[in-house]
Motif scaffolding. Structure first.
Motif, PDB file in Angstrom:
ATOM      1  N   ALA A 324      -6.507  -4.538  15.154  1.00  0.00           N
ATOM      2  CA  ALA A 324      -7.082  -4.619  13.746  1.00  0.00           C
ATOM      3  C   ALA A 324      -6.386  -5.530  12.939  1.00  0.00           C
ATOM      4  N   SER A 325      -7.047  -5.904  11.927  1.00  0.00           N
ATOM      5  CA  SER A 325      -6.470  -6.919  11.128  1.00  0.00           C
ATOM      6  C   SER A 325      -5.531  -6.771   9.956  1.00  0.00           C
ATOM      7  N   TYR A 326      -5.708  -5.626   9.462  1.00  0.00           N
ATOM      8  CA  TYR A 326      -4.904  -4.965   8.205  1.00  0.00           C
ATOM      9  C   TYR A 326      -4.498  -6.071   7.247  1.00  0.00           C
ATOM     10  N   ASN A 327      -5.741  -6.675   6.811  1.00  0.00           N
ATOM     11  CA  ASN A 327      -5.401  -7.651   5.859  1.00  0.00           C
ATOM     12  C   ASN A 327      -4.985  -7.661   4.371  1.00  0.00           C
ATOM     13  N   THR A 328      -5.066  -6.370   3.837  1.00  0.00           N
ATOM     14  CA  THR A 328      -4.636  -6.333   2.395  1.00  0.00           C
ATOM     15  C   THR A 328      -3.545  -5.219   2.235  1.00  0.00           C
ATOM     16  N   GLN A 329      -3.431  -4.397   3.312  1.00  0.00           N
ATOM     17  CA  GLN A 329      -2.546  -3.219   3.112  1.00  0.00           C
ATOM     18  C   GLN A 329      -1.250  -3.449   3.766  1.00  0.00           C
ATOM     19  N   ASP A 330      -0.349  -2.419   3.590  1.00  0.00           N
ATOM     20  CA  ASP A 330       0.849  -2.309   4.577  1.00  0.00           C
ATOM     21  C   ASP A 330       0.498  -2.098   5.789  1.00  0.00           C
ATOM     22  N   PRO A 331       0.629  -3.090   6.814  1.00  0.00           N
ATOM     23  CA  PRO A 331       0.449  -2.782   7.905  1.00  0.00           C
ATOM     24  C   PRO A 331       0.716  -1.729   8.798  1.00  0.00           C
ATOM     25  N   LEU A 332       1.962  -1.272   8.408  1.00  0.00           N
ATOM     26  CA  LEU A 332       2.564  -0.141   9.068  1.00  0.00           C
ATOM     27  C   LEU A 332       1.870   1.380   8.723  1.00  0.00           C
ATOM     28  N   VAL A 333       1.412   1.213   7.531  1.00  0.00           N
ATOM     29  CA  VAL A 333       0.451   2.397   7.097  1.00  0.00           C
ATOM     30  C   VAL A 333      -0.664   2.396   8.078  1.00  0.00           C
ATOM     31  N   ASP A 334      -1.468   1.227   7.895  1.00  0.00           N
ATOM     32  CA  ASP A 334      -2.542   1.054   8.606  1.00  0.00           C
ATOM     33  C   ASP A 334      -2.508   1.665  10.018  1.00  0.00           C
ATOM     34  N   LEU A 335      -1.367   1.191  10.490  1.00  0.00           N
ATOM     35  CA  LEU A 335      -1.023   1.538  12.200  1.00  0.00           C
ATOM     36  C   LEU A 335      -0.946   2.861  12.094  1.00  0.00           C
ATOM     37  N   ILE A 336      -0.258   3.621  11.451  1.00  0.00           N
ATOM     38  CA  ILE A 336       0.039   5.144  11.400  1.00  0.00           C
ATOM     39  C   ILE A 336      -1.424   5.809  11.366  1.00  0.00           C
TER      40      ILE A 336
ATOM     41  N   GLN C 361      -7.936   4.228  -6.538  1.00  0.00           N
ATOM     42  CA  GLN C 361      -9.044   3.060  -6.864  1.00  0.00           C
ATOM     43  C   GLN C 361      -8.865   2.109  -7.959  1.00  0.00           C
ATOM     44  N   GLN C 362      -8.104   2.686  -8.938  1.00  0.00           N
ATOM     45  CA  GLN C 362      -7.711   1.985  -9.962  1.00  0.00           C
ATOM     46  C   GLN C 362      -6.713   0.903  -9.596  1.00  0.00           C
ATOM     47  N   ASN C 363      -5.949   1.053  -8.551  1.00  0.00           N
ATOM     48  CA  ASN C 363      -4.978   0.170  -8.236  1.00  0.00           C
ATOM     49  C   ASN C 363      -5.210  -0.484  -6.632  1.00  0.00           C
ATOM     50  N   GLY C 364      -6.466  -0.388  -6.357  1.00  0.00           N
ATOM     51  CA  GLY C 364      -7.282  -1.158  -5.049  1.00  0.00           C
ATOM     52  C   GLY C 364      -6.226  -0.438  -3.844  1.00  0.00           C
ATOM     53  N   GLU C 365      -5.632   0.733  -3.780  1.00  0.00           N
ATOM     54  CA  GLU C 365      -4.709   0.897  -2.869  1.00  0.00           C
ATOM     55  C   GLU C 365      -5.860   1.722  -1.766  1.00  0.00           C
ATOM     56  N   GLY C 366      -6.292   0.948  -0.972  1.00  0.00           N
ATOM     57  CA  GLY C 366      -7.350   1.129   0.269  1.00  0.00           C
ATOM     58  C   GLY C 366      -6.814   2.160   1.049  1.00  0.00           C
ATOM     59  N   SER C 367      -5.802   1.947   1.804  1.00  0.00           N
ATOM     60  CA  SER C 367      -5.095   2.989   2.737  1.00  0.00           C
ATOM     61  C   SER C 367      -5.139   4.347   2.288  1.00  0.00           C
ATOM     62  N   GLN C 368      -4.666   4.337   0.909  1.00  0.00           N
ATOM     63  CA  GLN C 368      -4.487   5.785   0.392  1.00  0.00           C
ATOM     64  C   GLN C 368      -5.784   6.348  -0.186  1.00  0.00           C
ATOM     65  N   ALA C 369      -6.706   5.489  -0.818  1.00  0.00           N
ATOM     66  CA  ALA C 369      -7.870   6.068  -1.048  1.00  0.00           C
ATOM     67  C   ALA C 369      -8.644   6.561   0.480  1.00  0.00           C
TER      68      ALA C 369
END
Lengths: 424, 424, 424, 424
Positions: A324-336, C361-369
């Motif tokens: 997956a590409s993980y383009n705007t967030q922390d990649p380690l978070v996305d991988l977890i 959402q206010q901060n665009g934190e996608g992974s956390q949302a």
């Protein structure tokens, strides 16, 4: 950086966890499910991380650097080591060449050893030739010009050579080859050249290696792709020989495709090489596995378990990787998150009352068959996944641990804010 | 470089052309079509070229430089001047800011004057903010943070200011805004902020300008786009005021969309701003107009002509621009092909026996209505398009002229092989 | 047949249920969620059953009769009464005319009263005119011939008259109108006639009624449908007046449509009339709600709750109905499953930590949302749904009760094996 | 009814036709195309008509009877005889069993002989079993119950027996088999049973017969279809043996599928059985061939001609049939239009400058390759198609002749207004 055992131990489950687990065990008691066996299966299920996934985004998409990205292969291994410590779900790395050619093989292997990481299948790259012009026009392994094809074959052979030194046992071939204008490519000729080139690569491979042939309907080409679907991929694989199989990337399908059925059809032929996990709403979105269509992921695991149980194709013969590409967030978070989502889907599928399901299937009882699937799918299996992880030495809640340990901050501190491997 | 009148004159039509034209005239004699009027209409139909289209490809796609690409805005105007000399189909340029901010307005306007080019609608850019990080997360005009929205509004106001100096009369707004994860964006809030921002821009516009609001279902975002369809675009346009309308980019639709119906529905409300011409097989492929679905292009022109004739919305109120990416071939060749394809579709639609068609429509005679359309569509209208071009001073066969005059070679010689404006 | 209170009481929850519920309450304690309020909301959420849903399948699909289908409107009401006794999720019926015109209004209303059922919105039928020929060619309310349009208007007025007598407060209009051949229909004219016809119907409606305008991209027509998307539907609704709104049928969208966003966009304008619940993998499949894309259903409820909480559009102003075809299995089983799936999706959405979500959402934190949404979605909310049902007097496990009580057998015995209302 | 030779002779081409033909010949003179050979090829290309296509519509779609539909197989043959007299494009009928079982084989064969019609491939029916209940649940040839499978096999064997008596040489198998609920069908088992059943049928076939295996992604089933794509179809065909091949129905593909590529890939393996011609915008719309995507039809013929010329698979080994539903208009008119559209697409493909095209393909010159295709596609080939027809004894303008001869009126007079074969 590494996480210490003490640090990990501090993220152990609370009493609530154990009570939830007990309730779960009680719920499934009448299904005669061996919970210990389920936990063992969850533990054994390990998913490779691609070396390309640890940095932010791809050049093709708008990106915002998180900072602290690994600057070389060693740091990538370290990142995967962190993931493994936290989640106990990933014991291997899948290397992309030419992006991650080791400078010092000994050092890289020692590091991997130390981190308990193995080298999964190798990945060659067909989208970029040296002068960029030729591949873009009519492709790599299927290019009408023999010299270009030979260059592409040589690249794959180099990847095999590197993989042999690392201890890898397989090669994944994905070709960006295709065309943008009707008439630009002669379909049958291109297919023939591709088959010839693949045969050379297949024969070059050590006898204990597998060739995994990926397919994709479109992108980067907009009119035609040489290997667009599982049908083409399996035709080529069968012509090459027994060690060539079909790789399924969840994002590489036309709208509405029944992917779980493709998985079953490949297993029917003992032809499933493995998976690239991701999710998508529109195209090859490369979103996190399970983030858009979690029920589909569950249905895919139902087919996988069923095929394994029936002896159609063994679980061990299948390869697993996140892509997956993980383009705007922390990649380690996305991988977890991805590792967790995949584990959850797998665990739910393990809980399906397969005996009852087969009875209903035998009589075409659709409503009741669906009910059986829903029984498992609606169950909250997080306690089981957590238990498997904790027993293996991981953190009860990996994302919480990741944040409390301020790992990203430490990586930024260690590697710098603008660090990144600029290739992808 | 410029093409001399003598050079152009040497590419005049042969005797075969005139015989073909006569046969065509004879064929349509019973339809009482005024061929001279048709030729005039073809001549009057002019399509703008975007300043971003003259170089090769976009960074996001694999590319192979053709060489000789324009190095600045002046050279872009020169390229469009060449297109206009050869095809007589494009008398204007549509500028993208910040990519093509003129350094010397006077010089640029003089050059445009000299080349008989006008400045069509201006284009702002919402996909890249200064630090790249914020837009990528939650967008520009609809960003939750007021400071970011203000920055985006200011950018659009700057584009308007530049456009005023150039003599443009409109602003096209396309927002890359959207999100990649379910939950990441609060849909209604984002829509509200977007509406507010657009209102500021709308009110900043001179009173003789139009705002053209583009829509797109996905890409670059993979889960949600703020303005995904004509419904959202028209809702916003209506709330802004009379000078806001909906721009249709042919590639920006979900699979299977009936685009010609959308065109009719927009004209029903006098709400069609204009077109971005391209074609696609899979997504926003940005292939050449008419290269994949030429019949659809014809059907769209049938609606446009019908809407104009019925007085639903005047032809002159609609804006026309090419928007395709041209990623592996000579962009000037692709543009000549696109201009030709669009002209052919338009000309065929002009030949439809609209009187008979309406009779069949009144009775729901589907087979016969279809036959009427096929009668026009199957006609080879190239002699008509050629005649219109030649009478206007263009080349009989623009592509042939382009090759015989070795224009690309000359541009490479003049500007260099690796020249290019590296922005896109 | 009716189920007795004693019978229902015998299907009460066991001790395991209460322990599960307690654990759930504990889990959400830190989110300060008022469980009693959640249970009340689940109870209050009632979904109408269409009178057409109680028989087997549609003639258009292969079917296998279950037997015991209701033979008239009274028996349909009885079936819904059974559903209501078991599930406590459906307190109303939505009547299709001309299929279910009451012979004796008094008797029907008395029966409904007795069963505690109300009459939800009425449904007219645009797909079948008296001689079948005209509607099929160019439609009903948008037919080019005034006499046909008048016939279709009169039909809708008749439906209103019937609805008034039953105490209904709304009319759902879905038009099968469209065309099969390019050129067959004049889009703008058809739209204009449709608008005129709808205006007549709108003005005929009592002042306390709502008009719900459905849309559908294709089928039964294969080239063009007069009201294909929410944009067209909302344009017409706005032109009619405040009491006209847009009805969303989940199956009526082009591939890949982001339906949750459409819901939000309609609520943004206070323009959402209501829902037809079903699910689909390919087209308008009319599969059971939640059986293919349960996560999408959850995301839709997230938007609904958010829009209600923010005061964009009140929950009470929205209408809910199941609309699926149930073609090969026992329709009552499918309806119980659908009611359960919808309740589960709604309950999960109620558990979302909306406060935290908004911060991310206010901060665009996608992974956390995404994590926040997953927290709620992965929760097993069946104890909550069960508790709400049991407290309201329903069965702990409605499907189990349905089977143990052998309801289908009894219906077959009562009504016969081949009984059915042959209309659909 | 029959058309007399004199009647046909009265519809001969006028002087304009011959001048158009000459101009066409002149245009292609530099391409060294043998016009006489092209005309011969057009004449030789004959397309079968299904026995199910002569009546109006299908029960599943709204229909309006045209009147004068054939009441039995003999009258169906007569209708095809009329089509053949007018168009000279169809010399065979493809029979659907059980709908058109001849009562008197001798009489039917005599009639066919008299009308110069042959019996093309036979069609079995898997969607309706005797008690309807079983097939609908879990299918025919892949049903979990052996007795049901045996019934379905016996049906196919009966079809073969009938076909043998008629002189047919092939069997087309399309299975409606599939499921509507996730979990309802066990994919691998169903596939295995299907393979077994097909093997029995294959072995029952006479040694000079071919088995044509059709695929379809969805409909009538909404979740899973046993043979959904060309990959599954070709896997089964290869396992059966050399005389089993893959049938391509143009409407049976997921959105965006590149069908011309599938055709090429099948020819690459000598695995293309034949075509069912139709067109679609949304799903399996069964619209007239060429009515929506005429350029795609042209591209398909380009692949067919290329594959034939290169010796990949011979033209004669491929079977051609129309398969569209004709639901609201005169079926004979629709069939004449379809035959014409297919002939036009084929003729355009014959005019492609294949030599130049290959040169450009060898170098990946996309723009120029596209130009070559457009040169042929934009040509008005109607004079060529007309010339081929007239020389073969057909009418210059078949639709005009059909109307002037008032054939429908005569059929209605002969057979009645409400006549129809009510099966489909």
């Amino acid at each position: 950086m590494r996480i210490t055992k003490d640090q990990l131990a501090s993220f152990s489950p609370n009493n609530f966890h154990f009570r939830s687990l007990e309730l779960l065990r009680e719920r499934f008691s009448n299904q005669h499910i061996d919970f210990e066996k389920v936990i063992r299966k969850i533990q054994e299920f390990q998913i490779a991380i691609p070396s390309a996934a640890l940095g932010n985004g791809r050049a093709s998409k708008k990106k915002s650097r998180t900072g602290g990205e690994p600057r070389d292969l060693s740091e990538k291994l370290e990142d995967i080591g962190l993931l493994q410590q936290l989640t106990c779900k990933t014991n291997s790395v899948s290397i992309y060449i030419p992006y991650d050619i080791p400078e010092d093989f000994g050092q890289v292997k020692d590091l991997a050893n130390e981190l308990n990481l193995e080298f999964d299948t190798m990945n060659s790259t067909s989208s970029q030739d040296q002068n960029q012009k030729e591949y873009a026009k009519l492709g790599s392994l299927g290019n009408p010009k023999k010299a270009i094809r030979d260059e592409a074959i040589a690249h794959n052979e180099e990847v095999i050579n590197i993989g042999k030194k690392l201890g890898s046992k397989g090669l994944t071939v994905w070709m960006a080859d295709g065309s943008n204008y009707p008439g630009q490519s002669k379909f049958r000729s291109t297919l023939g050249w591709t088959e010839e080139s693949l045969r050379e690569i297949y024969e070059y491979m050590p006898s204990d290696w597998d060739l995994m042939l990926e397919y994709k309907p479109y992108e980067p080409n907009c009119y035609h792709t040489v290997v667009p679907d599982w049908g083409t991929s399996s035709m080529l694989a069968k012509r090459l020989g027994e060690r060539a199989k079909v790789l399924v990337d969840l994002g590489h399908h036309l709208p509405k495709t029944n992917i779980e059925q493709i998985v079953a059809t490949l297993m029917y032929q003992n032809l499933l090489a493995g998976f690239h996990f991701n999710d998508s709403k529109y195209g090859d979105d490369e979103l996190n596995a399970g983030s858009i269509k979690p029920y589909q992921l569950f249905l895919i695991f139902c087919e996988l378990i069923s095929g394994d149980e029936d002896g159609a194709q063994t679980w061990d013969s299948i390869s697993w990787m996140i892509d997956a590409s993980y383009n705007t967030q922390d990649p380690l978070v996305d991988l977890i998150q991805a590792l967790e989502s995949i584990s959850i889907a797998y665990t739910k599928a393990l809980l399906v009352d397969r005996k009852k399901l087969q009875e209903f299937q035998q009589n075409g009882e659709g409503s009741q068959a669906q009910e059986i699937l829903q029984m498992a799918y609606l169950t909250d299996v997080r306690p089981l996944v957590c238990e498997a992880r904790v027993r293996a030495g991981g953190a009860a809640e990996p994302l919480e641990a990741y944040r409390i340990l301020m790992i990203r901050n430490k990586l930024v501190h260690e590697r710098g804010r603008k660090s990144h491997n600029s290739i992808f």
